[in-house]
Design a protein around this motif. Structure first.
Motif, PDB file in Angstrom:
ATOM      1  N   GLU A   1       1.061  -1.479   0.126  1.00 52.65           N
ATOM      2  CA  GLU A   1      -0.110   0.361   0.012  1.00 52.65           C
ATOM      3  C   GLU A   1       0.537   0.914   0.113  1.00 52.65           C
ATOM      4  O   GLU A   1       1.557   1.498   0.720  1.00 52.65           O
ATOM      5  N   PRO A   2       0.802   1.875  -1.332  1.00 51.45           N
ATOM      6  CA  PRO A   2       1.519   3.887  -0.963  1.00 51.45           C
ATOM      7  C   PRO A   2       1.753   4.552   0.192  1.00 51.45           C
ATOM      8  O   PRO A   2      -0.019   4.541   0.173  1.00 51.45           O
ATOM      9  N   GLY A   3       2.418   5.048   0.661  1.00 50.61           N
ATOM     10  CA  GLY A   3       2.517   6.065   1.591  1.00 50.61           C
ATOM     11  C   GLY A   3       2.001   5.397   3.238  1.00 50.61           C
ATOM     12  O   GLY A   3       1.694   6.439   3.695  1.00 50.61           O
ATOM     13  N   ILE A   4       2.495   4.373   3.558  1.00 48.21           N
ATOM     14  CA  ILE A   4       1.926   3.138   4.745  1.00 48.21           C
ATOM     15  C   ILE A   4       2.797   4.733   5.461  1.00 48.21           C
ATOM     16  O   ILE A   4       4.056   4.669   5.455  1.00 48.21           O
ATOM     17  N   GLU A   5       2.394   4.878   6.839  1.00 42.96           N
ATOM     18  CA  GLU A   5       2.975   5.736   7.583  1.00 42.96           C
ATOM     19  C   GLU A   5       2.047   5.947   8.808  1.00 42.96           C
ATOM     20  O   GLU A   5       1.013   5.776   9.445  1.00 42.96           O
ATOM     21  N   LEU A   6       3.023   5.070  10.231  1.00 40.09           N
ATOM     22  CA  LEU A   6       2.332   4.778  11.145  1.00 40.09           C
ATOM     23  C   LEU A   6       3.147   5.169  12.358  1.00 40.09           C
ATOM     24  O   LEU A   6       4.817   5.764  12.531  1.00 40.09           O
ATOM     25  N   ASP A   7       2.705   5.317  13.694  1.00 38.47           N
ATOM     26  CA  ASP A   7       2.945   5.954  14.828  1.00 38.47           C
ATOM     27  C   ASP A   7       3.642   4.851  15.500  1.00 38.47           C
ATOM     28  O   ASP A   7       3.550   3.842  16.126  1.00 38.47           O
ATOM     29  N   PRO A   8       5.323   4.763  15.867  1.00 41.77           N
ATOM     30  CA  PRO A   8       5.250   3.218  16.406  1.00 41.77           C
ATOM     31  C   PRO A   8       4.504   3.131  18.065  1.00 41.77           C
ATOM     32  O   PRO A   8       5.512   2.205  18.861  1.00 41.77           O
ATOM     33  N   ASP A   9       4.153   4.603  19.143  1.00 39.79           N
ATOM     34  CA  ASP A   9       4.281   4.460  20.197  1.00 39.79           C
ATOM     35  C   ASP A   9       2.359   3.951  20.211  1.00 39.79           C
ATOM     36  O   ASP A   9       2.427   3.176  20.949  1.00 39.79           O
ATOM     37  N   THR A  10       1.890   3.642  18.980  1.00 35.18           N
ATOM     38  CA  THR A  10       0.480   3.673  19.253  1.00 35.18           C
ATOM     39  C   THR A  10      -0.794   2.649  17.737  1.00 35.18           C
ATOM     40  O   THR A  10      -1.423   2.051  18.589  1.00 35.18           O
ATOM     41  N   GLN A  11       0.580   2.395  16.833  1.00 35.53           N
ATOM     42  CA  GLN A  11       0.222   0.809  16.201  1.00 35.53           C
ATOM     43  C   GLN A  11       1.433   0.287  16.234  1.00 35.53           C
ATOM     44  O   GLN A  11       1.881  -0.441  14.807  1.00 35.53           O
ATOM     45  N   LEU A  12       1.997  -0.621  16.775  1.00 33.02           N
ATOM     46  CA  LEU A  12       3.221  -1.142  16.486  1.00 33.02           C
ATOM     47  C   LEU A  12       2.463  -2.853  15.348  1.00 33.02           C
ATOM     48  O   LEU A  12       2.734  -3.024  15.066  1.00 33.02           O
ATOM     49  N   GLN A  13       1.200  -2.928  16.420  1.00 30.88           N
ATOM     50  CA  GLN A  13       1.057  -4.725  15.689  1.00 30.88           C
ATOM     51  C   GLN A  13       0.059  -4.178  14.662  1.00 30.88           C
ATOM     52  O   GLN A  13       1.324  -5.365  13.576  1.00 30.88           O
ATOM     53  N   GLN A  14      -0.169  -3.224  13.932  1.00 34.02           N
ATOM     54  CA  GLN A  14      -0.430  -2.786  12.571  1.00 34.02           C
ATOM     55  C   GLN A  14       1.019  -2.989  11.719  1.00 34.02           C
ATOM     56  O   GLN A  14       0.690  -3.728  10.734  1.00 34.02           O
TER      57      GLN A  14
ATOM     58  N   ASP B   1      16.668  -1.076  24.487  1.00 32.51           N
ATOM     59  CA  ASP B   1      15.896  -2.465  23.647  1.00 32.51           C
ATOM     60  C   ASP B   1      15.991  -1.641  22.396  1.00 32.51           C
ATOM     61  O   ASP B   1      15.920  -0.886  22.292  1.00 32.51           O
ATOM     62  N   HIS B   2      15.220  -2.041  22.117  1.00 31.90           N
ATOM     63  CA  HIS B   2      15.244  -2.272  20.597  1.00 31.90           C
ATOM     64  C   HIS B   2      14.325  -0.457  19.809  1.00 31.90           C
ATOM     65  O   HIS B   2      13.321  -0.441  20.692  1.00 31.90           O
ATOM     66  N   GLY B   3      15.046   0.142  18.918  1.00 31.27           N
ATOM     67  CA  GLY B   3      14.448   1.334  18.810  1.00 31.27           C
ATOM     68  C   GLY B   3      14.940   2.181  19.631  1.00 31.27           C
ATOM     69  O   GLY B   3      14.599   3.861  19.393  1.00 31.27           O
ATOM     70  N   PHE B   4      16.467   2.495  20.408  1.00 26.82           N
ATOM     71  CA  PHE B   4      16.212   3.221  21.017  1.00 26.82           C
ATOM     72  C   PHE B   4      17.459   4.370  20.362  1.00 26.82           C
ATOM     73  O   PHE B   4      17.208   5.631  21.016  1.00 26.82           O
ATOM     74  N   ALA B   5      16.953   4.670  19.046  1.00 27.57           N
ATOM     75  CA  ALA B   5      17.494   5.756  18.502  1.00 27.57           C
ATOM     76  C   ALA B   5      16.649   6.190  17.575  1.00 27.57           C
ATOM     77  O   ALA B   5      16.992   7.003  16.289  1.00 27.57           O
ATOM     78  N   THR B   6      15.796   5.802  17.707  1.00 28.92           N
ATOM     79  CA  THR B   6      14.137   6.788  17.175  1.00 28.92           C
ATOM     80  C   THR B   6      14.661   7.990  17.211  1.00 28.92           C
ATOM     81  O   THR B   6      15.176   8.412  18.246  1.00 28.92           O
ATOM     82  N   GLN B   7      13.944   8.542  15.963  1.00 25.47           N
ATOM     83  CA  GLN B   7      14.081  10.449  16.579  1.00 25.47           C
ATOM     84  C   GLN B   7      12.674  10.983  16.989  1.00 25.47           C
ATOM     85  O   GLN B   7      13.579  11.984  17.865  1.00 25.47           O
ATOM     86  N   PHE B   8      11.970  10.540  17.436  1.00 21.90           N
ATOM     87  CA  PHE B   8      10.687  10.802  18.230  1.00 21.90           C
ATOM     88  C   PHE B   8      10.501   8.899  18.532  1.00 21.90           C
ATOM     89  O   PHE B   8      10.232   8.048  18.407  1.00 21.90           O
ATOM     90  N   GLY B   9       9.296   9.773  20.029  1.00 26.17           N
ATOM     91  CA  GLY B   9       8.700   9.007  20.841  1.00 26.17           C
ATOM     92  C   GLY B   9       8.748   8.567  21.990  1.00 26.17           C
ATOM     93  O   GLY B   9      10.760   8.847  22.750  1.00 26.17           O
ATOM     94  N   LYS B  10       8.890   7.471  22.707  1.00 24.93           N
ATOM     95  CA  LYS B  10       8.966   6.968  23.674  1.00 24.93           C
ATOM     96  C   LYS B  10      10.714   5.475  23.542  1.00 24.93           C
ATOM     97  O   LYS B  10      10.560   5.871  24.630  1.00 24.93           O
ATOM     98  N   ARG B  11      10.433   5.058  22.669  1.00 23.64           N
ATOM     99  CA  ARG B  11      11.585   4.303  22.427  1.00 23.64           C
ATOM    100  C   ARG B  11      12.740   5.273  22.610  1.00 23.64           C
ATOM    101  O   ARG B  11      13.787   4.379  22.960  1.00 23.64           O
ATOM    102  N   ARG B  12      13.268   6.568  22.362  1.00 24.16           N
ATOM    103  CA  ARG B  12      14.210   6.251  22.576  1.00 24.16           C
ATOM    104  C   ARG B  12      15.629   7.263  23.629  1.00 24.16           C
ATOM    105  O   ARG B  12      14.518   7.447  24.114  1.00 24.16           O
ATOM    106  N   VAL B  13      15.989   6.904  23.638  1.00 23.82           N
ATOM    107  CA  VAL B  13      17.153   7.497  24.781  1.00 23.82           C
ATOM    108  C   VAL B  13      18.539   7.574  24.292  1.00 23.82           C
ATOM    109  O   VAL B  13      19.027   7.275  23.387  1.00 23.82           O
ATOM    110  N   ASP B  14      18.211   9.134  24.668  1.00 28.42           N
ATOM    111  CA  ASP B  14      19.194  10.271  24.094  1.00 28.42           C
ATOM    112  C   ASP B  14      20.061  10.121  23.972  1.00 28.42           C
ATOM    113  O   ASP B  14      21.417  10.197  23.270  1.00 28.42           O
ATOM    114  N   ASP B  15      20.924   9.780  25.097  1.00 29.11           N
ATOM    115  CA  ASP B  15      22.516   9.720  24.999  1.00 29.11           C
ATOM    116  C   ASP B  15      23.100   8.857  23.900  1.00 29.11           C
ATOM    117  O   ASP B  15      24.040   8.987  23.397  1.00 29.11           O
TER     118      ASP B  15
END
Length: 231
Positions: free
Chosen positions: A69-82, A199-213
């Motif tokens: 599906e072209p243009g899929i754009e999901l939020d890691p914090d709320t649409q993980l299962q999708q 954990d997985h996703g620690f270097a994401t730009q935004f959201g709960k997964r990011r560990v800044d340092d």
């Protein structure tokens, strides 16, 4: 900063979009293909591309899910299962073909210059596959999944590859990390960095997964790697 371009699929089956970010004033020093997570070309991936553009690269992020599906754009914090539901439906070999088409486009955009790749999660796996199956000049994978099943391709990695490994990755268990080290530690083209307890996703730009340092540390290593191998 960014714009959208269209790329022709190598198999002639259609076209797909790619987000492109260019350095201010033009004249990029090289190109970097930004390979998406299972969340598509979302705000985080576009921001990764924008950040690379600020470092002087032409960054290009292809929509690899366009065949689903072209243009899929999901939020890691709320649409993980999708997002996870998309993973088994995604044809990874076609994804590599689309990355190859993107590499060719990127090379043309930088007048035949060097092209690197950086990927995250699914994109980290694809970055490894890109290193083994294409003529990419340098590749980086963040918390790549399922690399233990791809170690048989390691002999084909002819250009530098760096992998960032989250020590407490829920998708990459300790036994897989062990196999990665056993299979790749002595490879002359591969560098592995471990991030204990993360954990997985620690270097994401935004959201709960990011560990800044830790994200800043990993990104600084990526920047130095590209500065060395894409110069």
């Amino acid at each position: 900063m960014g714009k959208t371009i269209t790329i022709e699929a190598l198999d002639g089956s259609g076209t797909f979009n790619a987000y492109v970010a260019e350095p201010a004033g033009g004249s990029p020093k090289a190109a970097v293909v930004v390979i998406q997570e299972v969340f598509g070309i979302n705000a985080g991936i576009r921001d990764k591309a924008d950040s690379l553009a600020k470092e002087g690269y032409l960054a290009i992020a292809p929509d690899l899910f366009w065949r689903l599906e072209p243009g899929i754009e999901l939020d890691p914090d709320t649409q993980l299962q999708q997002a996870l539901d998309l993973f088994p439906r995604f044809d990874q070999q076609k994804g590599i073909e689309d990355i190859e088409a993107t590499i060719r486009t990127a090379r043309a955009l930088v007048n035949g210059g060097k092209v690197g790749a950086v990927g995250y999660c699914l994109g980290g796996r694809l970055a490894y596959m890109t290193a083994a199956r294409t003529d990419i000049d340098a590749s980086v994978g963040y918390y790549a999944v399922g690399i233990d099943g791809l170690l048989g391709e390691s002999h084909a990695i002819a250009r530098p590859l760096m992998l960032h490994i989250a020590g407490n990755d829920g998708f990459v268990p300790p036994e897989v990390q062990k196999k990665m080290h056993e299979g790749l530690d002595n490879h002359p083209r591969v560098t592995l960095w471990d991030y204990p307890g993360l954990d997985h996703g620690f270097a994401t730009q935004f959201g709960k997964r990011r560990v800044d340092d830790a994200a800043r540390l990993a990104d600084s290593r990526t920047s130095a790697f590209f500065a060395e191998h894409l110069a």
